[in-house]
Design a protein around this motif. Structure first.
Motif, mmCIF file in Angstrom:
data_model
loop_
_atom_site.group_PDB
_atom_site.id
_atom_site.type_symbol
_atom_site.label_atom_id
_atom_site.label_comp_id
_atom_site.label_asym_id
_atom_site.label_seq_id
_atom_site.Cartn_x
_atom_site.Cartn_y
_atom_site.Cartn_z
ATOM 1 N N LEU A 1 -8.487 -6.313 -8.518
ATOM 2 C CA LEU A 1 -7.082 -6.175 -8.883
ATOM 3 C C LEU A 1 -6.258 -5.791 -7.659
ATOM 4 C CD1 LEU A 1 -4.769 -5.885 -10.987
ATOM 5 C CD2 LEU A 1 -5.482 -3.514 -11.274
ATOM 6 N N THR A 2 -5.209 -6.563 -7.396
ATOM 7 C CA THR A 2 -4.301 -6.280 -6.284
ATOM 8 C C THR A 2 -2.885 -6.128 -6.818
ATOM 9 O OG1 THR A 2 -5.672 -7.617 -4.796
ATOM 10 C CG2 THR A 2 -3.471 -7.047 -4.025
ATOM 11 N N LEU A 3 -2.239 -5.021 -6.448
ATOM 12 C CA LEU A 3 -0.867 -4.747 -6.850
ATOM 13 C C LEU A 3 0.024 -4.678 -5.621
ATOM 14 C CD1 LEU A 3 -1.548 -1.862 -9.398
ATOM 15 C CD2 LEU A 3 -0.943 -4.222 -9.969
ATOM 16 N N GLY A 4 1.323 -4.847 -5.827
ATOM 17 C CA GLY A 4 2.267 -4.672 -4.736
ATOM 18 C C GLY A 4 2.344 -3.208 -4.327
ATOM 19 N N HIS A 5 2.708 -2.977 -3.060
ATOM 20 C CA HIS A 5 2.790 -1.611 -2.532
ATOM 21 C C HIS A 5 4.249 -1.172 -2.528
ATOM 22 C CE1 HIS A 5 1.492 1.372 0.861
ATOM 23 N NE2 HIS A 5 1.974 1.974 -0.207
ATOM 24 N N PRO A 6 4.640 -0.294 -3.454
ATOM 25 C CA PRO A 6 6.059 0.077 -3.562
ATOM 26 C C PRO A 6 6.565 0.874 -2.365
ATOM 27 C CG PRO A 6 4.843 0.663 -5.557
ATOM 28 C CD PRO A 6 3.835 0.325 -4.504
ATOM 29 N N LEU A 7 7.765 0.555 -1.947
ATOM 30 C CA LEU A 7 8.494 1.345 -0.959
ATOM 31 C C LEU A 7 9.497 2.171 -1.744
ATOM 32 C CD1 LEU A 7 8.996 1.829 2.115
ATOM 33 C CD2 LEU A 7 10.802 0.121 1.939
ATOM 34 N N MET A 8 9.426 3.491 -1.591
ATOM 35 C CA MET A 8 10.218 4.388 -2.434
ATOM 36 C C MET A 8 11.185 5.210 -1.600
ATOM 37 S SD MET A 8 7.031 5.705 -4.767
ATOM 38 C CE MET A 8 8.093 6.747 -5.777
ATOM 39 N N LYS A 9 12.258 5.612 -2.234
ATOM 40 C CA LYS A 9 13.244 6.455 -1.568
ATOM 41 C C LYS A 9 12.897 7.915 -1.807
ATOM 42 C CE LYS A 9 17.141 3.243 -1.811
ATOM 43 N NZ LYS A 9 17.199 3.032 -0.362
ATOM 44 N N SER A 10 12.630 8.657 -0.736
ATOM 45 C CA SER A 10 12.424 10.094 -0.845
ATOM 46 C C SER A 10 13.757 10.769 -0.566
ATOM 47 C CB SER A 10 11.367 10.555 0.165
ATOM 48 O OG SER A 10 11.878 10.474 1.485
ATOM 49 N N SER A 11 13.737 12.076 -0.435
ATOM 50 C CA SER A 11 14.988 12.798 -0.184
ATOM 51 C C SER A 11 15.561 12.494 1.196
ATOM 52 C CB SER A 11 14.752 14.303 -0.319
ATOM 53 O OG SER A 11 13.745 14.727 0.595
ATOM 54 N N GLU A 12 14.704 11.995 2.122
ATOM 55 C CA GLU A 12 15.153 11.793 3.494
ATOM 56 C C GLU A 12 15.190 10.330 3.913
ATOM 57 O OE1 GLU A 12 12.561 14.100 5.908
ATOM 58 O OE2 GLU A 12 13.287 16.033 5.174
ATOM 59 N N ARG A 13 14.233 9.525 3.429
ATOM 60 C CA ARG A 13 14.129 8.151 3.936
ATOM 61 C C ARG A 13 13.320 7.304 2.961
ATOM 62 N NH1 ARG A 13 11.111 11.434 7.091
ATOM 63 N NH2 ARG A 13 12.651 11.373 8.748
ATOM 64 N N ASN A 14 13.153 6.018 3.305
ATOM 65 C CA ASN A 14 12.260 5.154 2.544
ATOM 66 C C ASN A 14 10.828 5.421 2.991
ATOM 67 O OD1 ASN A 14 14.148 3.453 0.998
ATOM 68 N ND2 ASN A 14 14.870 2.852 3.022
ATOM 69 N N GLU A 15 9.931 5.608 2.017
ATOM 70 C CA GLU A 15 8.533 5.859 2.335
ATOM 71 C C GLU A 15 7.651 5.052 1.400
ATOM 72 O OE1 GLU A 15 7.350 9.937 3.404
ATOM 73 O OE2 GLU A 15 9.321 10.531 2.682
ATOM 74 N N PHE A 16 6.459 4.682 1.886
ATOM 75 C CA PHE A 16 5.518 3.954 1.063
ATOM 76 C C PHE A 16 4.860 4.889 0.061
ATOM 77 C CE2 PHE A 16 5.724 0.970 4.636
ATOM 78 C CZ PHE A 16 5.818 -0.233 3.950
ATOM 79 N N ALA A 17 4.491 4.332 -1.106
ATOM 80 C CA ALA A 17 3.856 5.136 -2.145
ATOM 81 C C ALA A 17 2.504 5.662 -1.678
ATOM 82 C CB ALA A 17 3.687 4.303 -3.410
ATOM 83 N N CYS A 18 1.758 4.839 -0.936
ATOM 84 C CA CYS A 18 0.403 5.215 -0.516
ATOM 85 C C CYS A 18 0.269 5.139 1.006
ATOM 86 C CB CYS A 18 -0.620 4.310 -1.191
ATOM 87 S SG CYS A 18 -0.513 4.366 -3.004
ATOM 88 N N SER A 19 -0.878 5.555 1.504
ATOM 89 C CA SER A 19 -1.073 5.651 2.949
ATOM 90 C C SER A 19 -0.971 4.286 3.629
ATOM 91 C CB SER A 19 -2.430 6.284 3.265
ATOM 92 O OG SER A 19 -3.487 5.480 2.775
ATOM 93 N N VAL A 20 -0.440 4.305 4.835
ATOM 94 C CA VAL A 20 -0.273 3.095 5.642
ATOM 95 C C VAL A 20 -0.767 3.384 7.059
ATOM 96 C CG1 VAL A 20 1.417 1.523 6.675
ATOM 97 C CG2 VAL A 20 1.699 2.278 4.317
ATOM 98 N N GLU A 21 -1.706 2.574 7.535
ATOM 99 C CA GLU A 21 -2.200 2.686 8.909
ATOM 100 C C GLU A 21 -2.604 4.119 9.251
ATOM 101 O OE1 GLU A 21 0.815 1.034 11.412
ATOM 102 O OE2 GLU A 21 0.678 -0.958 10.516
ATOM 103 N N GLY A 22 -3.309 4.765 8.334
ATOM 104 C CA GLY A 22 -3.803 6.109 8.583
ATOM 105 C C GLY A 22 -2.782 7.211 8.401
ATOM 106 N N ARG A 23 -1.566 6.853 8.046
ATOM 107 C CA ARG A 23 -0.517 7.854 7.838
ATOM 108 C C ARG A 23 -0.352 8.085 6.339
ATOM 109 N NH1 ARG A 23 2.679 7.764 12.786
ATOM 110 N NH2 ARG A 23 1.990 6.016 14.078
ATOM 111 N N PRO A 24 -0.169 9.354 5.928
ATOM 112 C CA PRO A 24 -0.110 9.649 4.494
ATOM 113 C C PRO A 24 1.124 9.061 3.827
ATOM 114 C CG PRO A 24 0.520 11.572 5.778
ATOM 115 C CD PRO A 24 0.015 10.555 6.756
ATOM 116 N N GLY A 25 0.952 8.653 2.580
ATOM 117 C CA GLY A 25 2.082 8.210 1.776
ATOM 118 C C GLY A 25 2.495 9.326 0.838
ATOM 119 N N LEU A 26 3.319 9.002 -0.150
ATOM 120 C CA LEU A 26 3.744 10.000 -1.116
ATOM 121 C C LEU A 26 2.609 10.405 -2.047
ATOM 122 C CD1 LEU A 26 7.253 8.560 -2.076
ATOM 123 C CD2 LEU A 26 6.764 10.505 -0.576
#
Length: 223
Positions: free
Chosen positions: A79-104
């Motif tokens: 199963l493959t789902l799209g990776h949501p880009l979400m608005k946090s209080s400061e900026r747009n951030e990915f829902a999950c980790s990207v390239e070793g960097r933590p997501g929300l």
């Protein structure tokens, strides 16, 4: 006349510059992936990743479901789902980790409803929990593999299975009436943090129907 040429020329240069930028980057938008408190002066392009511009204008639900797919693959359902880009209080951030960097969030939970059979009026439920990270394409989540061949080989009952290996998942079953359903429908997706279950994002069946474009939910048969 010469005075008028100045502002006109300036506007033309701005328009040309904007066109060159969009063409040379293929309309991509660059999203900051670096540390939240890093000084702007030390940020480099390595701290940014390009995404499709339309993600900035689509709902989280639509981003997750556009291009979503589930296929049978070597004894498993992939199963493959799209990776949501979400608005946090400061900026747009990915829902999950990207390239070793933590997501929300760092975990994703998929709930499936079994079809065709029931137990005391309750439909069978399968819950699959996995780590949450981006796939090779930043607009997609890492594929989640459901080991259906191993599942149907086990006794059909309420239970919990811990699957290790290349694609570790936790699978839980409830209201299993002594036989495995042959059909399963994705009825809920939940993103959450392992260290804080209260911080989560839940997308239920109604929201998924609204954003699939067809009004249908993702489903699969295993016979």
């Amino acid at each position: 006349m010469r005075k008028a040429l100045g502002p006109i020329g300036f506007c033309l240069c701005l328009l040309l510059g904007s066109t060159v930028m969009v063409d040379s980057w293929n309309g991509a938008v660059f999203v900051y992936l670096g540390e939240r408190r890093s000084p702007a002066a030390v940020r480099s392009m390595r701290d940014y990743s390009a995404i499709d511009r339309k993600a900035l204008f689509s709902s989280v639900h639509r981003q997750m479901l556009e291009g979503a797919k589930i296929i049978k693959q070597q004894g498993q359902m992939a199963l493959t789902l799209g990776h949501p880009l979400m608005k946090s209080s400061e900026r747009n951030e990915f829902a999950c980790s990207v390239e070793g960097r933590p997501g929300l969030f760092d975990r994703v939970e998929l709930s499936f409803t079994g079809t065709g059979i029931s137990e005391s009026g309750h439909q069978p439920m399968m819950t699959v929990e996995s780590k949450c990270g981006s796939g090779g394409n930043l607009s997609e989540l890492e594929t989640i593999y459901i080991p259906m061949q191993d599942i149907v080989a086990a006794e059909a009952k309420d239970q919990e299975m811990q699957i290790f290996g290349d694609h570790p998942v936790m699978v839980r079953f409830n209201h299993i009436p002594g036989e495995w359903p042959t059909g399963w429908v994705l009825s809920k997706v939940r993103f959450f943090r392992e260290d804080d279950g209260e911080e989560s994002l839940t997308i239920d069946a109604d929201k998924m129907r609204e954003n699939t474009g067809t009004g249908k939910l993702l489903s699969f048969d295993w016979k």
